[in-house]
Design a protein around this motif. Structure first.
Motif, PDB file in Angstrom:
ATOM      1  N   PRO A 205     -12.287   4.446   5.154  1.00  0.00           N
ATOM      2  CA  PRO A 205     -12.931   5.498   5.941  1.00  0.00           C
ATOM      3  C   PRO A 205     -11.921   6.515   6.462  1.00  0.00           C
ATOM      4  N   VAL A 206     -12.319   7.760   6.479  1.00  0.00           N
ATOM      5  CA  VAL A 206     -11.551   8.816   7.137  1.00  0.00           C
ATOM      6  C   VAL A 206     -12.528   9.517   8.074  1.00  0.00           C
ATOM      7  N   ARG A 207     -12.342   9.279   9.369  1.00  0.00           N
ATOM      8  CA  ARG A 207     -13.290   9.727  10.378  1.00  0.00           C
ATOM      9  C   ARG A 207     -14.671   9.185  10.040  1.00  0.00           C
ATOM     10  N   TRP A 208     -15.647  10.040   9.711  1.00  0.00           N
ATOM     11  CA  TRP A 208     -16.993   9.525   9.482  1.00  0.00           C
ATOM     12  C   TRP A 208     -17.266   9.213   8.020  1.00  0.00           C
ATOM     13  N   ASP A 209     -16.409   9.657   7.122  1.00  0.00           N
ATOM     14  CA  ASP A 209     -16.676   9.493   5.694  1.00  0.00           C
ATOM     15  C   ASP A 209     -16.091   8.178   5.195  1.00  0.00           C
ATOM     16  N   SER A 210     -16.867   7.439   4.397  1.00  0.00           N
ATOM     17  CA  SER A 210     -16.507   6.057   4.106  1.00  0.00           C
ATOM     18  C   SER A 210     -15.885   5.817   2.743  1.00  0.00           C
ATOM     19  N   ASP A 211     -15.897   6.779   1.864  1.00  0.00           N
ATOM     20  CA  ASP A 211     -15.666   6.456   0.456  1.00  0.00           C
ATOM     21  C   ASP A 211     -14.364   7.013  -0.109  1.00  0.00           C
ATOM     22  N   HIS A 212     -13.265   6.839   0.601  1.00  0.00           N
ATOM     23  CA  HIS A 212     -11.970   7.270   0.096  1.00  0.00           C
ATOM     24  C   HIS A 212     -11.291   6.137  -0.671  1.00  0.00           C
ATOM     25  N   VAL A 213     -10.383   6.513  -1.556  1.00  0.00           N
ATOM     26  CA  VAL A 213      -9.694   5.547  -2.404  1.00  0.00           C
ATOM     27  C   VAL A 213      -8.919   4.550  -1.544  1.00  0.00           C
ATOM     28  N   VAL A 214      -9.032   3.275  -1.896  1.00  0.00           N
ATOM     29  CA  VAL A 214      -8.382   2.208  -1.133  1.00  0.00           C
ATOM     30  C   VAL A 214      -6.867   2.366  -1.181  1.00  0.00           C
ATOM     31  N   MET A 215      -6.254   2.284  -0.008  1.00  0.00           N
ATOM     32  CA  MET A 215      -4.805   2.299   0.118  1.00  0.00           C
ATOM     33  C   MET A 215      -4.324   0.911   0.539  1.00  0.00           C
ATOM     34  N   LEU A 216      -3.025   0.692   0.422  1.00  0.00           N
ATOM     35  CA  LEU A 216      -2.435  -0.553   0.902  1.00  0.00           C
ATOM     36  C   LEU A 216      -2.140  -0.369   2.394  1.00  0.00           C
ATOM     37  N   ASP A 217      -3.216  -0.179   3.161  1.00  0.00           N
ATOM     38  CA  ASP A 217      -3.064   0.109   4.585  1.00  0.00           C
ATOM     39  C   ASP A 217      -3.268  -1.167   5.404  1.00  0.00           C
ATOM     40  N   ASP A 218      -3.127  -1.032   6.710  1.00  0.00           N
ATOM     41  CA  ASP A 218      -3.158  -2.211   7.582  1.00  0.00           C
ATOM     42  C   ASP A 218      -4.481  -2.959   7.505  1.00  0.00           C
ATOM     43  N   GLU A 219      -5.607  -2.230   7.484  1.00  0.00           N
ATOM     44  CA  GLU A 219      -6.901  -2.913   7.481  1.00  0.00           C
ATOM     45  C   GLU A 219      -7.150  -3.626   6.152  1.00  0.00           C
ATOM     46  N   THR A 220      -6.770  -3.022   5.044  1.00  0.00           N
ATOM     47  CA  THR A 220      -6.936  -3.702   3.755  1.00  0.00           C
ATOM     48  C   THR A 220      -6.109  -4.980   3.725  1.00  0.00           C
ATOM     49  N   LYS A 221      -4.886  -4.913   4.216  1.00  0.00           N
ATOM     50  CA  LYS A 221      -4.042  -6.116   4.270  1.00  0.00           C
ATOM     51  C   LYS A 221      -4.624  -7.151   5.225  1.00  0.00           C
ATOM     52  N   ALA A 222      -5.177  -6.691   6.358  1.00  0.00           N
ATOM     53  CA  ALA A 222      -5.757  -7.624   7.323  1.00  0.00           C
ATOM     54  C   ALA A 222      -6.989  -8.322   6.758  1.00  0.00           C
ATOM     55  N   ILE A 223      -7.784  -7.609   5.994  1.00  0.00           N
ATOM     56  CA  ILE A 223      -8.973  -8.202   5.369  1.00  0.00           C
ATOM     57  C   ILE A 223      -8.564  -9.321   4.420  1.00  0.00           C
TER      58      ILE A 223
END
Length: 409
Positions: free
Chosen positions: A292-310
């Motif tokens: 998600p970027v602000r209200w929009d949900s469908d951006h390309v998955v990054m190796l960001d903190d939330e993806t790693k936490a999931i």
């Protein structure tokens, strides 16, 4: 291969000092099948009517060149994207990606397995599984913003029949490919502005789902999931299929599971924090991983903190067999093949990172109250040579590691 192997052996030794077996981590990752969505390649246009305008809160922004102009080009591009993703995978289809040789127009409430035989043949060739999604949007009978919760009985019945057809197609996939198909139901239903009667649409949705799921299907072949959303275009004030509604629905039913899309919640909510609450009750979960970027949900998955936490939460809860991970994003502003591969590779990287963490050591610190040791080890892991293990994983699966995108962009 020489430098990759040399680097890997060095990384293997470093991780071994923590009690982590890198070979075993890669082996466990090989047991996980990532569901790659088909719609990034063509902005969710499909084959039903490629000139149709997306509706129901669905939109793909951008005009990057290279969008496929024919079914043949589409197949070439999705095949190329899948070839850039190491390890086991499935392909998630939407109902609008049907094949209709000799049938002409096929109403969505009349879809049959034969309209997807092409995809079964493709999956067998690729040695992958298939997941499925009814398409409850971009259709004349969804123009008023309501489908399964519509007050118009004719429209509600049409979409119930569509859902029933799609479950049968999912069952067909499971039998033919000997891999469970997850058929995921998401609807766009809701109101744009202030809503007085919030209950009636939800009662109708409950009735519709009961009708769709009435026939028992062996979960060996097909599992149904229901996907919530906080809001969308045209449903900013009220969404019939909210997270609370679907959480209660699956708790009362044995034949479907919850689907959580990481971009479908309030910006302050984290899906990673929700997983253990469902797993504590031994529930299965479908995840749609997006960004998600602000209200929009469908951006390309990054190796960001939330993806790693999931992925950490799934691994730490020993739930790789109960949490089914799929992707759901579409970005028309960048190369579509690369976008598919970037998101999938990042999801796989996040899984591997979690599998390389010394869970037992971290849990021991936590149970002893040694929170300093827990934090220190977590921080030190950030500089461990994970990339060398990833390179070896790609090498094992004959997938290009370095500069894989240069032939695409």
């Amino acid at each position: 291969m020489g430098s990759i192997l040399q680097n890997y052996e060095a990384a293997k030794s470093v991780y071994a000092e923590l009690g982590v077996d890198t070979d075993k981590a890669m082996e466990r990752l090989d047991g996980v099948s990532l569901s790659v969505h088909c719609w990034q390649i063509d902005d969710l246009k499909g084959f039903e009517n490629p000139d149709a305008v997306l509706s129901g809160g669905i939109a793909a922004f951008g005009g990057a060149p290279g969008k496929p102009e024919s079914r043949e080009q589409y197949i070439e591009q999705i095949d190329r994207a899948l070839g850039l993703i190491p390890g086991r995978k499935k392909l998630a289809l939407h109902a609008v990606y049907l094949d209709r040789p000799g049938d002409g127009d096929v109403p969505r409430n009349s879809l049959e397995p034969k309209h997807f035989k092409f995809w079964v043949d493709f999956a067998k060739y690729r040695n992958i599984g298939l997941d499925f999604n009814p398409t409850y949007f971009s259709h004349p009978k969804a123009e008023d913003g309501f489908t399964l919760s519509s007050a118009n009985e004719e429209i509600r019945k049409f979409w119930v029949e569509h859902g029933i057809c799609c479950r049968e197609i999912g069952e067909y996939f499971g039998k033919e490919l000997e891999q469970t198909c997850i058929t995921n139901h998401w609807i766009p239903d809701g109101y744009k502005d202030y809503t007085v009667d919030k209950l009636s649409p939800r009662l109708r949705l409950k009735q519709s789902l009961d009708e769709i799921f009435a026939r028992s299907i062996d979960p060996k072949y097909n599992i149904d999931s229901v996907e919530s959303k906080l809001f969308g275009l045209g449903s900013e004030s009220y969404v019939t299929g909210s997270h609370e509604f679907y959480s209660n629905y699956v708790a009362c039913r044995k034949n479907c599971i919850i689907c959580m899309d990481t971009g479908h919640f309030h910006p302050t909510e984290e899906v990673s924090a929700k997983l253990s609450s469902y797993l504590a009750f031994n529930q299965e979960i479908l995840l749609h991983v997006s960004r998600p970027v602000r209200w929009d949900s469908d951006h390309v998955v990054m190796l960001d903190d939330e993806t790693k936490a999931i992925m950490r939460e799934i691994v730490y809860c020993n739930a790789l067999d109960r949490v089914h991970v799929g992707l759901d994003f579409f970005d028309a502003s960048i190369n579509r093949i690369a976008a598919t591969a970037i998101g999938a590779r990042n999801a796989k990287k996040a899984m591997l990172l979690a599998l390389l963490e010394p869970r037992e050591k971290l849990v021991k610190y936590e149970h002893e109250g040694n929170f300093t040791g827990r934090l220190a080890l977590f921080e030190e892991l950030k500089s461990y040579p994970f990339g060398f293990v990833w390179d070896m994983y790609c090498e094992k699966h004959s997938v290009k590691t370095y500069n894989w995108f240069e032939d695409i962009i």
